[in-house]
Design a protein around this motif. Sequence first.
Motif, PDB file in Angstrom:
ATOM      1  N   GLU A 143       0.828  -1.211   0.000  1.00 56.63           N
ATOM      2  CA  GLU A 143       0.000   0.000   0.000  1.00 56.63           C
ATOM      3  C   GLU A 143       0.860   1.257   0.000  1.00 56.63           C
ATOM      4  OE1 GLU A 143      -2.317  -0.529   3.470  1.00 56.63           O
ATOM      5  OE2 GLU A 143      -3.555  -2.145   2.636  1.00 56.63           O
ATOM      6  N   THR A 144       1.970   1.220   0.730  1.00 51.96           N
ATOM      7  CA  THR A 144       2.873   2.379   0.775  1.00 51.96           C
ATOM      8  C   THR A 144       3.495   2.632  -0.593  1.00 51.96           C
ATOM      9  OG1 THR A 144       3.379   1.915   3.102  1.00 51.96           O
ATOM     10  CG2 THR A 144       4.890   3.369   1.919  1.00 51.96           C
ATOM     11  N   GLN A 145       3.873   1.562  -1.292  1.00 55.92           N
ATOM     12  CA  GLN A 145       4.458   1.716  -2.615  1.00 55.92           C
ATOM     13  C   GLN A 145       3.444   2.320  -3.595  1.00 55.92           C
ATOM     14  OE1 GLN A 145       7.976   0.639  -4.074  1.00 55.92           O
ATOM     15  NE2 GLN A 145       6.931   2.462  -4.828  1.00 55.92           N
ATOM     16  N   VAL A 146       2.178   1.909  -3.474  1.00 59.95           N
ATOM     17  CA  VAL A 146       1.140   2.464  -4.343  1.00 59.95           C
ATOM     18  C   VAL A 146       0.962   3.959  -4.088  1.00 59.95           C
ATOM     19  CG1 VAL A 146      -1.341   2.413  -4.854  1.00 59.95           C
ATOM     20  CG2 VAL A 146      -0.066   0.275  -4.615  1.00 59.95           C
ATOM     21  N   ARG A 147       1.027   4.361  -2.826  1.00 62.49           N
ATOM     22  CA  ARG A 147       0.846   5.784  -2.498  1.00 62.49           C
ATOM     23  C   ARG A 147       2.060   6.622  -2.884  1.00 62.49           C
ATOM     24  NH1 ARG A 147      -0.947   3.871   2.502  1.00 62.49           N
ATOM     25  NH2 ARG A 147       0.872   4.787   3.516  1.00 62.49           N
ATOM     26  N   HIS A 148       3.230   5.968  -3.005  1.00 65.46           N
ATOM     27  CA  HIS A 148       4.458   6.693  -3.343  1.00 65.46           C
ATOM     28  C   HIS A 148       5.116   6.021  -4.558  1.00 65.46           C
ATOM     29  CE1 HIS A 148       4.391   9.025   0.438  1.00 65.46           C
ATOM     30  NE2 HIS A 148       3.903   7.922   0.970  1.00 65.46           N
ATOM     31  N   PRO A 149       4.498   6.122  -5.731  1.00 69.37           N
ATOM     32  CA  PRO A 149       5.034   5.421  -6.905  1.00 69.37           C
ATOM     33  C   PRO A 149       6.391   5.940  -7.350  1.00 69.37           C
ATOM     34  CG  PRO A 149       3.265   6.923  -7.529  1.00 69.37           C
ATOM     35  CD  PRO A 149       3.276   6.878  -6.045  1.00 69.37           C
ATOM     36  N   GLU A 150       6.750   7.139  -6.939  1.00 71.37           N
ATOM     37  CA  GLU A 150       8.021   7.712  -7.361  1.00 71.37           C
ATOM     38  C   GLU A 150       9.187   7.225  -6.501  1.00 71.37           C
ATOM     39  OE1 GLU A 150       6.684  10.117  -3.919  1.00 71.37           O
ATOM     40  OE2 GLU A 150       5.733   9.125  -5.640  1.00 71.37           O
ATOM     41  N   ARG A 151       8.889   6.491  -5.423  1.00 74.27           N
ATOM     42  CA  ARG A 151       9.928   5.983  -4.528  1.00 74.27           C
ATOM     43  C   ARG A 151       9.986   4.459  -4.608  1.00 74.27           C
ATOM     44  NH1 ARG A 151      10.910   9.782  -0.486  1.00 74.27           N
ATOM     45  NH2 ARG A 151      12.710   8.483   0.063  1.00 74.27           N
ATOM     46  N   MET A 152      11.109   3.895  -4.176  1.00 71.12           N
ATOM     47  CA  MET A 152      11.284   2.446  -4.168  1.00 71.12           C
ATOM     48  C   MET A 152      11.254   1.946  -2.717  1.00 71.12           C
ATOM     49  SD  MET A 152      11.686  -0.470  -5.569  1.00 71.12           S
ATOM     50  CE  MET A 152      12.028  -0.054  -7.284  1.00 71.12           C
ATOM     51  N   VAL A 153      10.309   1.076  -2.418  1.00 76.27           N
ATOM     52  CA  VAL A 153      10.199   0.449  -1.103  1.00 76.27           C
ATOM     53  C   VAL A 153      10.333  -1.058  -1.295  1.00 76.27           C
ATOM     54  CG1 VAL A 153       8.789   0.144   0.955  1.00 76.27           C
ATOM     55  CG2 VAL A 153       8.646   2.284  -0.342  1.00 76.27           C
ATOM     56  N   ARG A 154      11.312  -1.665  -0.676  1.00 77.84           N
ATOM     57  CA  ARG A 154      11.604  -3.085  -0.864  1.00 77.84           C
ATOM     58  C   ARG A 154      11.510  -3.817   0.471  1.00 77.84           C
ATOM     59  NH1 ARG A 154      16.545  -5.741  -0.659  1.00 77.84           N
ATOM     60  NH2 ARG A 154      17.592  -3.710  -0.537  1.00 77.84           N
ATOM     61  N   MET A 155      10.973  -5.042   0.428  1.00 73.43           N
ATOM     62  CA  MET A 155      10.830  -5.841   1.640  1.00 73.43           C
ATOM     63  C   MET A 155      11.539  -7.174   1.479  1.00 73.43           C
ATOM     64  SD  MET A 155       7.339  -7.056   3.582  1.00 73.43           S
ATOM     65  CE  MET A 155       7.411  -8.125   5.031  1.00 73.43           C
ATOM     66  N   GLU A 156      12.298  -7.576   2.490  1.00 69.79           N
ATOM     67  CA  GLU A 156      12.973  -8.867   2.526  1.00 69.79           C
ATOM     68  C   GLU A 156      12.597  -9.559   3.826  1.00 69.79           C
ATOM     69  OE1 GLU A 156      17.088  -7.976   2.316  1.00 69.79           O
ATOM     70  OE2 GLU A 156      17.046  -7.287   0.229  1.00 69.79           O
ATOM     71  N   ALA A 157      12.197 -10.830   3.748  1.00 70.00           N
ATOM     72  CA  ALA A 157      11.794 -11.571   4.945  1.00 70.00           C
ATOM     73  C   ALA A 157      12.320 -12.990   4.866  1.00 70.00           C
ATOM     74  CB  ALA A 157      10.272 -11.582   5.065  1.00 70.00           C
ATOM     75  N   SER A 158      12.913 -13.467   5.962  1.00 72.72           N
ATOM     76  CA  SER A 158      13.445 -14.826   6.019  1.00 72.72           C
ATOM     77  C   SER A 158      13.304 -15.344   7.445  1.00 72.72           C
ATOM     78  CB  SER A 158      14.924 -14.842   5.602  1.00 72.72           C
ATOM     79  OG  SER A 158      15.471 -16.142   5.730  1.00 72.72           O
ATOM     80  N   GLY A 159      12.487 -16.390   7.616  1.00 69.42           N
ATOM     81  CA  GLY A 159      12.299 -16.950   8.947  1.00 69.42           C
ATOM     82  C   GLY A 159      10.856 -17.328   9.202  1.00 69.42           C
ATOM     83  N   ASP A 160      10.559 -17.634  10.447  1.00 69.25           N
ATOM     84  CA  ASP A 160       9.221 -18.002  10.888  1.00 69.25           C
ATOM     85  C   ASP A 160       8.612 -16.802  11.614  1.00 69.25           C
ATOM     86  OD1 ASP A 160       6.911 -19.095  11.885  1.00 69.25           O
ATOM     87  OD2 ASP A 160       7.917 -20.268  13.450  1.00 69.25           O
ATOM     88  N   PHE A 161       7.461 -16.321  11.131  1.00 74.84           N
ATOM     89  CA  PHE A 161       6.886 -15.091  11.666  1.00 74.84           C
ATOM     90  C   PHE A 161       5.512 -15.313  12.297  1.00 74.84           C
ATOM     91  CE2 PHE A 161       9.640 -13.913   8.054  1.00 74.84           C
ATOM     92  CZ  PHE A 161      10.624 -13.259   8.779  1.00 74.84           C
TER      93      PHE A 161
END
Length: 400
Positions: free
Chosen positions: A259-277
Amino acid sequence: MPMQLSSLNVHPLVEQPADAPQLRPRLSDFIASHAEEILVAWDEFAATVSHGGNTLDAIALRDHACEILRTIAADLRRPQSPEQQDAKGKGLGPRASLPTAAEVHADFRMVAGFAVDAMITEYRALRASVLKLWARHGGGTRAEDLTDLTRFNEAIDQAIAESIGRYTNQTGTSAELFIGILGHDIRNPLGTILMSVAGLVRSGKLSETAAAPINNAATRIKAIIEQVVDFTRAQADGVMPVVRKPGDLAQQLAKVVEETQVRHPERMVRMEASGDFQGSWDEGRMGQLLSNLLGNALLHGSLWTEVTVQMWSTPSHVCVSVHNYGEPIPDEERELIFQPLQRGARYRTREGPQEAAGGLGLGLYICREIVLSHGGELTIESTRADGTTFTVSLPRQDAA
């Protein structure tokens, strides 16, 4: 209405022979017998206090001064053991079930628009008036006068504490009520705005490009209102209210990143996840936490580098970090930025559209409260070379 002075119950002195030296009264009886003189001094001083509120007549200025004096005189006459005096000096004395004269005085002064410091000044003047008159009539020269003086000061201090406590509580209650009404009444028209814009876009009467600033502004207003309401709740309850439910935190937060990326299309927001959450979380609060951290990173980070969300886990905890490059946060401001209604110096001096988006300075405060309410920890590292990283560590289950 002021209480009649006769209600101060002057104790008759023991009749003495005509040629016997006249005994001076104890301080409690002196206050009773010189009440009108003391209250006139109260009236004169109260009329000079600059309080910025309503103009008060003589009756309103005196209001509960007579009852306060009566309470003090009665307190001085009451037998008191060393243990009771020690407890009272520490603010641990017995409390009445009904509001005291000092508490009611605080109610009247608050309604009249008196600032709390103006009300305290009245008590200082009352103390000075009593002691000056007593000294003028020969008081304070006997051994028992020292005991009376100590107890008088304790009684004045107790009245001040009662007035301040009442004033603070009433002010807080009024603020909470106002914020609650504000949050409720603004959410409805904001929802109408957002639905209307969505309807115009679907009908083709408004392009998505033209609708984007309206949606962003309405969403921002909604976020500010929610922050104010949450701040008020946290201040009133001492902790941010949360409702924990089992779930996968990575899945919950991935939606916020999208949702944040959609609101800020001019910026790059990247997510990395590894593990049990898997764990027990308040999904709404967790989304609010990450949204605030991302908003802070996008607002204050470099416009030409990406914002990174990383997640990892241990057997007992789940960790989330938000990283951005940009100007580092000075060491002396790393605690300041978590305080409510505060921001660092470099944020306060910014100008232009981004400054307006900075809000009320509640975002990071709310982030910390959400983390603390989950039994976790929020830390920050910030250097020019490595950028700024906010790291959240959350236990998987409620410790309680």
